[in-house]
Motif scaffolding. Structure first.
Motif, PDB file in Angstrom:
ATOM      1  N   ARG A   1       0.969  -1.130   0.206  1.00  0.00           N
ATOM      2  CA  ARG A   1       0.105   0.055   0.168  1.00  0.00           C
ATOM      3  C   ARG A   1       0.922   1.362   0.054  1.00  0.00           C
ATOM      4  NH1 ARG A   1      -3.579  -0.796   5.116  1.00  0.00           N
ATOM      5  NH2 ARG A   1      -4.618   1.031   4.634  1.00  0.00           N
ATOM      6  N   SER A   2       0.377   2.120  -0.795  1.00  0.00           N
ATOM      7  CA  SER A   2       1.198   3.591  -0.782  1.00  0.00           C
ATOM      8  C   SER A   2       0.732   4.306   0.403  1.00  0.00           C
ATOM      9  CB  SER A   2       0.863   4.423  -1.904  1.00  0.00           C
ATOM     10  OG  SER A   2       1.188   3.743  -3.082  1.00  0.00           O
ATOM     11  N   LEU A   3       2.127   5.120   0.770  1.00  0.00           N
ATOM     12  CA  LEU A   3       1.607   6.346   1.844  1.00  0.00           C
ATOM     13  C   LEU A   3       1.272   7.654   1.311  1.00  0.00           C
ATOM     14  CD1 LEU A   3       4.901   5.573   4.211  1.00  0.00           C
ATOM     15  CD2 LEU A   3       2.680   4.519   4.242  1.00  0.00           C
ATOM     16  N   THR A   4       0.526   8.122   2.014  1.00  0.00           N
ATOM     17  CA  THR A   4      -0.027   9.526   1.538  1.00  0.00           C
ATOM     18  C   THR A   4       1.212  10.565   1.611  1.00  0.00           C
ATOM     19  OG1 THR A   4      -0.773  10.068   3.586  1.00  0.00           O
ATOM     20  CG2 THR A   4      -2.262   9.184   2.424  1.00  0.00           C
ATOM     21  N   THR A   5       1.061  11.598   1.109  1.00  0.00           N
ATOM     22  CA  THR A   5       1.939  12.885   1.169  1.00  0.00           C
ATOM     23  C   THR A   5       2.354  13.065   2.725  1.00  0.00           C
ATOM     24  OG1 THR A   5       1.445  13.685  -0.740  1.00  0.00           O
ATOM     25  CG2 THR A   5       2.695  14.922   0.515  1.00  0.00           C
ATOM     26  N   ARG A   6       1.085  13.339   3.378  1.00  0.00           N
ATOM     27  CA  ARG A   6       1.500  13.689   4.901  1.00  0.00           C
ATOM     28  C   ARG A   6       2.127  12.452   5.797  1.00  0.00           C
ATOM     29  NH1 ARG A   6       1.922  18.081   7.102  1.00  0.00           N
ATOM     30  NH2 ARG A   6      -0.246  19.015   7.057  1.00  0.00           N
ATOM     31  N   GLU A   7       1.695  11.027   5.551  1.00  0.00           N
ATOM     32  CA  GLU A   7       2.594   9.957   6.037  1.00  0.00           C
ATOM     33  C   GLU A   7       3.875  10.000   5.841  1.00  0.00           C
ATOM     34  OE1 GLU A   7      -1.770   7.530   6.062  1.00  0.00           O
ATOM     35  OE2 GLU A   7      -0.267   6.943   4.744  1.00  0.00           O
ATOM     36  N   LEU A   8       4.238  10.269   4.675  1.00  0.00           N
ATOM     37  CA  LEU A   8       5.526  10.402   4.179  1.00  0.00           C
ATOM     38  C   LEU A   8       6.424  11.363   4.960  1.00  0.00           C
ATOM     39  CD1 LEU A   8       5.594   9.917   0.470  1.00  0.00           C
ATOM     40  CD2 LEU A   8       6.721   8.356   1.979  1.00  0.00           C
ATOM     41  N   GLU A   9       5.834  12.561   5.106  1.00  0.00           N
ATOM     42  CA  GLU A   9       6.375  13.626   5.993  1.00  0.00           C
ATOM     43  C   GLU A   9       6.608  13.345   7.413  1.00  0.00           C
ATOM     44  OE1 GLU A   9       4.841  17.941   4.406  1.00  0.00           O
ATOM     45  OE2 GLU A   9       3.282  16.755   5.102  1.00  0.00           O
ATOM     46  N   VAL A  10       5.675  12.592   7.984  1.00  0.00           N
ATOM     47  CA  VAL A  10       5.644  12.041   9.445  1.00  0.00           C
ATOM     48  C   VAL A  10       6.864  10.894   9.373  1.00  0.00           C
ATOM     49  CG1 VAL A  10       4.506  10.862  11.026  1.00  0.00           C
ATOM     50  CG2 VAL A  10       3.103  12.572   9.742  1.00  0.00           C
ATOM     51  N   LEU A  11       6.725   9.855   8.482  1.00  0.00           N
ATOM     52  CA  LEU A  11       7.691   9.009   8.486  1.00  0.00           C
ATOM     53  C   LEU A  11       9.211   9.418   8.479  1.00  0.00           C
ATOM     54  CD1 LEU A  11       8.576   6.094   8.312  1.00  0.00           C
ATOM     55  CD2 LEU A  11       7.993   6.201   5.809  1.00  0.00           C
ATOM     56  N   ARG A  12       9.528  10.438   7.583  1.00  0.00           N
ATOM     57  CA  ARG A  12      10.950  11.184   7.475  1.00  0.00           C
ATOM     58  C   ARG A  12      11.198  11.724   9.005  1.00  0.00           C
ATOM     59  NH1 ARG A  12       8.689  13.211   2.206  1.00  0.00           N
ATOM     60  NH2 ARG A  12       9.525  12.130   0.814  1.00  0.00           N
ATOM     61  N   MET A  13      10.085  12.151   9.617  1.00  0.00           N
ATOM     62  CA  MET A  13      10.614  12.820  11.087  1.00  0.00           C
ATOM     63  C   MET A  13      10.724  11.699  11.921  1.00  0.00           C
ATOM     64  SD  MET A  13       8.041  16.174  10.776  1.00  0.00           S
ATOM     65  CE  MET A  13       8.041  17.505   9.568  1.00  0.00           C
ATOM     66  N   VAL A  14       9.874  10.660  11.895  1.00  0.00           N
ATOM     67  CA  VAL A  14      10.310   9.541  12.794  1.00  0.00           C
ATOM     68  C   VAL A  14      11.435   8.738  12.563  1.00  0.00           C
ATOM     69  CG1 VAL A  14       9.285   7.121  13.069  1.00  0.00           C
ATOM     70  CG2 VAL A  14       7.435   8.956  12.891  1.00  0.00           C
ATOM     71  N   ALA A  15      11.917   8.849  11.357  1.00  0.00           N
ATOM     72  CA  ALA A  15      13.502   8.404  11.202  1.00  0.00           C
ATOM     73  C   ALA A  15      14.479   9.099  11.467  1.00  0.00           C
ATOM     74  CB  ALA A  15      13.307   7.999   9.523  1.00  0.00           C
ATOM     75  N   LYS A  16      14.036  10.309  11.766  1.00  0.00           N
ATOM     76  CA  LYS A  16      15.107  11.147  12.700  1.00  0.00           C
ATOM     77  C   LYS A  16      15.166  11.199  14.011  1.00  0.00           C
ATOM     78  CE  LYS A  16      15.068  14.491   8.523  1.00  0.00           C
ATOM     79  NZ  LYS A  16      14.572  16.017   7.945  1.00  0.00           N
ATOM     80  N   GLY A  17      14.252  10.401  14.324  1.00  0.00           N
ATOM     81  CA  GLY A  17      14.073  10.192  15.789  1.00  0.00           C
ATOM     82  C   GLY A  17      13.256  11.066  16.649  1.00  0.00           C
ATOM     83  N   TRP A  18      12.600  11.835  15.946  1.00  0.00           N
ATOM     84  CA  TRP A  18      11.571  13.116  16.438  1.00  0.00           C
ATOM     85  C   TRP A  18      10.365  12.274  17.010  1.00  0.00           C
ATOM     86  CZ3 TRP A  18      10.948  17.935  12.849  1.00  0.00           C
ATOM     87  CH2 TRP A  18      12.047  18.286  12.483  1.00  0.00           C
ATOM     88  N   GLY A  19       9.998  13.012  18.362  1.00  0.00           N
ATOM     89  CA  GLY A  19       8.914  12.599  18.813  1.00  0.00           C
ATOM     90  C   GLY A  19       7.712  13.095  18.433  1.00  0.00           C
ATOM     91  N   ASN A  20       6.620  12.552  18.774  1.00  0.00           N
ATOM     92  CA  ASN A  20       5.011  13.074  18.254  1.00  0.00           C
ATOM     93  C   ASN A  20       4.839  14.704  18.745  1.00  0.00           C
ATOM     94  OD1 ASN A  20       4.347  10.496  17.470  1.00  0.00           O
ATOM     95  ND2 ASN A  20       3.086  10.059  19.155  1.00  0.00           N
ATOM     96  N   LYS A  21       5.494  15.175  19.629  1.00  0.00           N
ATOM     97  CA  LYS A  21       5.245  16.656  20.180  1.00  0.00           C
ATOM     98  C   LYS A  21       6.130  17.336  19.059  1.00  0.00           C
ATOM     99  CE  LYS A  21       5.282  19.345  24.095  1.00  0.00           C
ATOM    100  NZ  LYS A  21       5.736  19.754  25.359  1.00  0.00           N
ATOM    101  N   GLU A  22       7.232  16.853  18.739  1.00  0.00           N
ATOM    102  CA  GLU A  22       8.263  17.673  17.782  1.00  0.00           C
ATOM    103  C   GLU A  22       7.630  17.742  16.406  1.00  0.00           C
ATOM    104  OE1 GLU A  22      11.690  15.338  19.015  1.00  0.00           O
ATOM    105  OE2 GLU A  22      12.567  17.109  18.380  1.00  0.00           O
ATOM    106  N   ILE A  23       6.935  16.774  16.037  1.00  0.00           N
ATOM    107  CA  ILE A  23       6.369  16.514  14.770  1.00  0.00           C
ATOM    108  C   ILE A  23       5.191  17.351  14.781  1.00  0.00           C
ATOM    109  CG2 ILE A  23       5.307  14.977  13.109  1.00  0.00           C
ATOM    110  CD1 ILE A  23       7.047  12.579  14.355  1.00  0.00           C
TER     111      ILE A  23
END
Length: 210
Positions: A145-167
């Motif tokens: 399944r493909s990720l949406t543009t917003r999900e990709l944005e969130v995923l990139r930040m998750v990969a950088k180690g960002w927490g939910n609050k920072e994102i």
């Protein structure tokens, strides 16, 4: 009998040594001529406008505008453009995005010289070419399944180690919305946690840390 018209090639790669080696290798072929080089996506579009090559050999990972984005930009302006992706990377998502953007072929830098020449001749003649290993990965991609543009944005930040609050602060959205996006990402990637999501996403070429 006259010689066949040379395949006029634009080489796009951010590494000078790669461009130089590729140009030297292709220019010895009687039917090929590298007429221009570009080191990034924006320069590729400018070079295409100026030289109108028969074929573009495009690296996938370029600084700034990606190879797939540069391909889409060229195809939008020149719908008949023939573009062959040449990459070190074989992530299924990068292959999928490149072909979705309009590339006519995809081969790997690890390919033997004769394979590369065959790919160039097939694509420049209007055909399509996929390295066998690439074809297998593309088949696997169709099952995901493909990720949406917003999900990709969130995923990139998750990969950088960002927490939910920072994102949430970065995207100007509520923290609960971030949690929802992360949940969807985990489900679509079929993984259990954020670390595994980042690992799988990089393995599949969905994101890169370049």
């Amino acid at each position: 009998m006259s010689n066949p018209k040379p395949i006029r090639i634009l080489v796009v790669d951010d590494h000078f040594m790669v461009r130089m080696g590729l140009s030297a290798s292709l220019n010895v072929e009687p039917d090929m001529e590298v007429i221009a080089e570009a080191a990034n996506g924006d320069a590729a579009l400018s070079a295409y406008r100026r030289h109108q090559p028969t074929l573009v050999i495009m690296d996938v990972r370029l600084p700034g505008t990606s190879g797939a984005e540069a391909t889409a930009a060229i195809i939008e302006e020149f719908p008949d453009a023939l573009i062959l992706m040449l990459s070190t990377h074989s992530g299924e998502e990068e292959i999928f995005r490149s072909l979705q953007a309009g590339a006519r072929g995809y081969t790997l830098k690890s390919a033997m010289r004769e394979e590369l020449l065959r790919a160039i001749r097939e694509v420049s003649a209007g055909g399509r070419y996929l390295d066998p290993a690439v074809a297998q990965l593309l088949a696997a991609r169709t099952q995901h399944r493909s990720l949406t543009t917003r999900e990709l944005e969130v995923l990139r930040m998750v990969a950088k180690g960002w927490g939910n609050k920072e994102i949430a602060a970065s995207l100007s959205i509520a923290e609960i919305t971030v949690k929802l996006h992360v949940s969807h990402v985990l489900e679509k990637l079929n993984v259990k946690d954020r670390t595994e999501a980042a690992t799988v996403a990089m393995q599949r070429g969905i994101i890169s840390m370049d």
